[in-house]
Scaffold this motif. Sequence first.
Motif, PDB file in Angstrom:
ATOM      1  N   UNK A   9      12.398 -62.098  53.382  1.00 42.45           N
ATOM      2  CA  UNK A   9      13.549 -62.910  53.740  1.00 42.45           C
ATOM      3  C   UNK A   9      14.366 -63.238  52.496  1.00 42.45           C
ATOM      4  N   UNK A  10      15.667 -63.104  52.614  1.00 42.92           N
ATOM      5  CA  UNK A  10      16.580 -63.445  51.520  1.00 42.92           C
ATOM      6  C   UNK A  10      17.298 -64.742  51.867  1.00 42.92           C
ATOM      7  N   UNK A  48      17.270 -60.220  56.246  1.00 42.18           N
ATOM      8  CA  UNK A  48      16.233 -59.194  56.198  1.00 42.18           C
ATOM      9  C   UNK A  48      16.583 -58.035  55.276  1.00 42.18           C
ATOM     10  N   UNK A  49      17.732 -58.101  54.628  1.00 45.56           N
ATOM     11  CA  UNK A  49      18.147 -57.026  53.731  1.00 45.56           C
ATOM     12  C   UNK A  49      19.481 -56.430  54.146  1.00 45.56           C
ATOM     13  N   UNK A  50      19.817 -55.288  53.594  1.00 45.68           N
ATOM     14  CA  UNK A  50      21.086 -54.627  53.895  1.00 45.68           C
ATOM     15  C   UNK A  50      20.969 -53.798  55.157  1.00 45.68           C
ATOM     16  N   UNK A  51      22.025 -53.879  55.989  1.00 45.95           N
ATOM     17  CA  UNK A  51      22.038 -53.139  57.244  1.00 45.95           C
ATOM     18  C   UNK A  51      23.402 -52.458  57.420  1.00 45.95           C
ATOM     19  N   UNK A  52      23.373 -51.262  57.990  1.00 42.03           N
ATOM     20  CA  UNK A  52      24.606 -50.592  58.396  1.00 42.03           C
ATOM     21  C   UNK A  52      24.898 -51.005  59.835  1.00 42.03           C
ATOM     22  N   UNK A  53      26.086 -51.547  60.063  1.00 44.87           N
ATOM     23  CA  UNK A  53      26.419 -52.043  61.405  1.00 44.87           C
ATOM     24  C   UNK A  53      27.746 -51.454  61.864  1.00 44.87           C
ATOM     25  N   UNK A  54      27.743 -50.808  63.015  1.00 46.34           N
ATOM     26  CA  UNK A  54      28.973 -50.264  63.589  1.00 46.34           C
ATOM     27  C   UNK A  54      29.759 -51.359  64.282  1.00 46.34           C
TER      28      UNK A  54
END
Length: 373
Positions: A9-10, A48-54
């Motif tokens: 967790x960040x 939770x970190x970096x995510x790619x989101x459309x």
Amino acid sequence: MSSPGDAGVFDLSLLGWTDSLAADLPAGSVPGRIAQVHRGAAEVITAEGRRQARYSAKVRRAAAADPVMLPCVGDWAAVRLVVPEGRYELDGVLPRRTAFVRGGVSRDVRGGLSGDGQGQVLAANVDVVFVAEPSMHGTDLADLGRVERLVTLAWESGARPVVLVTKADMLTLGLHDLIKDVEGVVPGVPVHAVSSLRGQGVEIVRDYLGTSATAVVLGTSGAGKSTLVNALAGREAMETQQVRAGDGRGRHTTVHRELIPLPGGGLIIDTPGIRRVGLYEIGDGVERVFADVEDLARLCRFDDCAHNGEPGCAVLEALQSGALPERRYESWRKLQREAAWMARRTDARLRSEEQRKWKTIHKEMRKSGRNRP
């Protein structure tokens, strides 16, 4: 201290997350801060970190109706997991606290202002705007008119402007006088000399960021923005290039905007070099940058003085006596004309939107009347 790339967790408060933002978060979604924007998608930093989101269909429709609503770097977004596909979707942009918006203003063949007037958000939720102006750009000294324009837009964004005279090591003589000249055209705005390669002024810049403030660096190509970002990050966060041989001008190295968390706290957004920045919506930015000229204007004999030959014009009197430099007068007039044009465009847009709204209402009323038994 954890970072957005760490497992687990960040702490989003280090990215500027607050309880007031949480109140606007839709149910079933998690918050994320947009670090990069791609075509139809964004890289988002979540707990939770970096995510790619459309982008969701709702986001695409909002952006089609108004380009200012297109997600941008620095935005806080509502992100949700689409379970069947196992992918992430950006389902909405949370209300922006500040926004640096570039207007779509251009000049026609007759020299007048034209263009569609649509805005583009360069960065959102920014606390500090660092205006980077090199002490030397090729063989030219710092461009005071460009500093005035960028600081005007910085005030309009709602963020705090700070001017950085970068590449201070290139000007061995006259740096003190240049700093004084820059201070004279942006009253009330801090001005610092910075040499990122030598480390001069970097800690002063860092102090503006604290533990969670966000800054954006704006300036022309070759102003040393990416070099400054790398010095703050303590690593090669952004690619840099040497200036061109012959004229000493910078190449367009940075081709995208990116939100970069810094060690020790704070975030910074690097931007591509800006050649032309049009005003979008006008508040008091021009008045704050040109406070000296506005004070003179209040001394004119006539309240509606256009400062264009009227008797008793205090602005023209100061211009003729040399108390007001001609360059500053012309810069003020230029931004005033642009502000007036943008105000007329905004009024026309609002009238058009109002007419469309009432047309829709009347259409629904007629349809309802036809369907009434």
